[in-house]
Motif scaffolding. Sequence first.
Motif, short mmCIF file in Angstrom:
data_model
loop_
_atom_site.label_atom_id
_atom_site.label_comp_id
_atom_site.label_asym_id
_atom_site.label_seq_id
_atom_site.Cartn_x
_atom_site.Cartn_y
_atom_site.Cartn_z
N GLY A 16 77.09 29.59 64.09
CA GLY A 16 76.39 29.13 65.40
C GLY A 16 76.69 28.56 66.41
N GLN A 18 75.98 25.22 69.11
CA GLN A 18 75.11 24.21 69.21
C GLN A 18 75.09 23.71 70.62
OE1 GLN A 18 75.74 20.07 67.89
NE2 GLN A 18 74.03 20.07 67.02
N THR A 32 70.74 24.67 68.14
CA THR A 32 71.58 25.67 67.33
C THR A 32 70.82 27.10 67.60
OG1 THR A 32 72.38 23.86 66.05
CG2 THR A 32 73.06 26.42 65.44
N LYS A 33 71.95 28.00 68.14
CA LYS A 33 71.62 29.18 68.52
C LYS A 33 72.48 30.19 67.95
CE LYS A 33 68.14 27.84 70.87
NZ LYS A 33 66.65 28.17 70.50
N ASP A 34 72.24 31.52 67.70
CA ASP A 34 73.00 32.38 67.02
C ASP A 34 74.07 32.67 67.86
OD1 ASP A 34 71.42 32.52 64.89
OD2 ASP A 34 70.24 34.39 65.80
N ALA A 38 73.18 32.57 73.91
CA ALA A 38 71.60 32.06 73.98
C ALA A 38 71.36 30.42 73.91
CB ALA A 38 71.42 32.28 72.47
N ALA A 39 72.80 29.45 73.42
CA ALA A 39 72.89 28.26 73.42
C ALA A 39 73.15 27.71 74.87
CB ALA A 39 73.78 27.84 72.73
N TRP A 42 69.46 28.28 76.81
CA TRP A 42 68.53 27.16 76.26
C TRP A 42 68.87 26.03 76.99
CZ3 TRP A 42 69.58 22.51 74.12
CH2 TRP A 42 68.50 21.71 73.46
N GLU A 62 60.92 22.59 67.13
CA GLU A 62 62.36 23.08 66.66
C GLU A 62 62.83 22.63 65.23
OE1 GLU A 62 65.11 21.47 69.40
OE2 GLU A 62 64.55 23.12 71.01
N HIS A 104 60.98 31.63 60.93
CA HIS A 104 61.36 30.98 62.15
C HIS A 104 60.80 29.67 62.72
CE1 HIS A 104 63.12 34.39 64.45
NE2 HIS A 104 62.80 35.18 63.40
N THR A 108 61.39 29.03 68.32
CA THR A 108 61.79 30.26 68.45
C THR A 108 60.93 31.35 68.17
OG1 THR A 108 62.50 30.42 66.06
CG2 THR A 108 64.16 29.38 67.58
#
Length: 335
Positions: A16, A18, A32-34, A38-39, A42, A62, A104, A108
């Motif tokens: 992931g 962060q 933390t995103k995949d 995406a991070a 965000w 979250e 989830h 998210t």
Amino acid sequence: MATITARKNKDGEIIGWQAKIRRLGFPVQSATKDSKKAAEDWAKVIESEMIRGVYVDRSKAERTTFRETVETYIRDVATTHKGGRDEGLRLTRFLRDESKLAAHSLATLSTRLFEEYRDRRLKSVTAGTVKRELGLLHTVIESVRKSHGMIENPISDVRRPTVRDARDTRLQPGEEEKLLQHCRDARNPWLTPAVILALETALRRSELLALRWDCVDLDRLHAHIPDSKTGKGRHIPLSPRAYEVLWQLGTEARPTDGAVIGTTAEGLKQAFERARSRAKMEHFNFHDLRHEATSRLFERGWNIMEVASVTGHQDLQMLKRYTNLRASDLAKKMG
């Protein structure tokens, strides 16, 4: 600027990304995103909100999973509702069958996730069921949305399926006696009086089961429903047939809790389904007894206000859904 760092497992594999934001006047924010993108996306949204003065702390959303939110709703909110038991059963099924969606975090959850849920469910249940489920899940999220820093409810933008479930099921000649005969053969002794009373009073199943003897006045030929689905009480006139059933029940052993119908909702449901199956009337639901009773009142010449006072409907449109008049009966009024 946000700091973006890779998160790795013990084997050194990236699991992931962060994003961490430190900005004067605001608490440190991290997620933390995949993917790295995406991070970064965000972080851009959060920093933009901070700059524009519209930032809302999403850290609680979250940290909280949808499963935890649903479980809290079942325990603390549903139990305060009249239909809380049904809500609990629906939500428990959701947690069992939708473990991935429930895992989830609230932060998210997205409209797309619930659109996919809608499409999955439509393959196995009716549009009306899916619409009710989405409404309940929307209520669950709404119960914590503001306290958890959620600006929008992701289900608000989910297009609900079109429902075309207005029923026109009526008892045909001979069907009532056939159904009652199989009800009399049932092991549950409360089934037959419950079916007859439903036909004579237009009461909902829940109202029948909630009816107490201290609310029945056989001398004045009425029963009082203190608290119905609409939240308002009403008086139900008793027909000669309803009077006969209640008088007979009153002379027999009464349940210790004062209930007129001494069985459970599940017991009544199962007994009725077995009886209708034996009568080869699987198309006819217990709630159709209320449809039948309402239509019969109109066919007897009752006006809409009189019928509404019995059924408890709040508006004409809702009452129309429960009313199916036979053309042959209407033709008689044409001279």
